[in-house]
Enzyme design. Structure first.
Site, PDB file in Angstrom:
ATOM      1  N   HIS A  50       0.834  -1.197   0.000  1.00 50.55           N
ATOM      2  CA  HIS A  50       0.000   0.000   0.000  1.00 50.55           C
ATOM      3  C   HIS A  50       0.872   1.251   0.000  1.00 50.55           C
ATOM      4  CE1 HIS A  50      -3.228   2.558   2.192  1.00 50.55           C
ATOM      5  NE2 HIS A  50      -3.335   2.689   0.889  1.00 50.55           N
ATOM      6  N   ASN A  68       3.334   8.167 -19.951  1.00 54.53           N
ATOM      7  CA  ASN A  68       3.895   7.800 -18.653  1.00 54.53           C
ATOM      8  C   ASN A  68       2.860   8.064 -17.576  1.00 54.53           C
ATOM      9  OD1 ASN A  68       6.741   7.701 -19.771  1.00 54.53           O
ATOM     10  ND2 ASN A  68       6.300   9.871 -20.051  1.00 54.53           N
ATOM     11  N   TYR A  73       5.247  11.295 -23.818  1.00 54.05           N
ATOM     12  CA  TYR A  73       4.519  11.525 -22.570  1.00 54.05           C
ATOM     13  C   TYR A  73       3.546  10.410 -22.211  1.00 54.05           C
ATOM     14  CZ  TYR A  73       6.539  16.122 -23.226  1.00 54.05           C
ATOM     15  OH  TYR A  73       7.421  17.158 -23.440  1.00 54.05           O
TER      16      TYR A  73
END
Length: 129
Positions: free
Chosen positions: A20, A120, A118
């Site tokens: 987490h 990503n 881009y």
């Protein structure tokens, strides 16, 4: 042998180690990869595997609380922007430079063969309960 899901042993093992709050950078072939995070490089040829294929495979196996992407994706890569908007209704946008800085804190980097700019996203892992 696994019969479904992510079959790449390196990626499957790295995903099993996530917890987490951990960050996972899913990136195109041109994104600078910082020192530190574990890297699974899936890039084979330009465009293979695609950002969309890898992202969807990861989202099928991970609990994800949210994602952060570069605001430049909106103008430079509308297809990736649309994909991210659909997958992350509350997508957090930062500058590309800031995304590169944030990626240094990722636990895992998954490099795709994506050849459009881009493509990503920095995923933030959630918890299943």
């Amino acid at each position: 042998m696994k019969k479904a899901g992510i079959l790449n042993r390196h990626l499957s093992g790295a995903l099993a180690e996530l917890g987490h709050g951990d960050g996972v950078l899913v990136c195109d072939a041109g994104m600078p990869i910082p020192d530190g995070p574990h890297v699974v490089d899936l890039a084979f040829r330009a465009g293979v595997p695609s950002f969309a294929e890898v992202l969807d495979g990861l989202l099928a196996e991970l609990v994800v609380e949210g994602g952060t992407a570069a605001e430049e994706v909106r103008g430079a890569n509308p297809a990736a922007a649309e994909l991210l908007d659909i997958r992350f209704p509350e997508l957090h946008l930062v500058s590309h430079e800031e995304l590169k800085e944030l990626s240094t804190g990722a636990r895992l980097v998954v490099r795709t063969g994506e050849a459009r700019p881009y493509a990503n996203v920095l995923l933030r892992c959630g918890v299943f309960f």
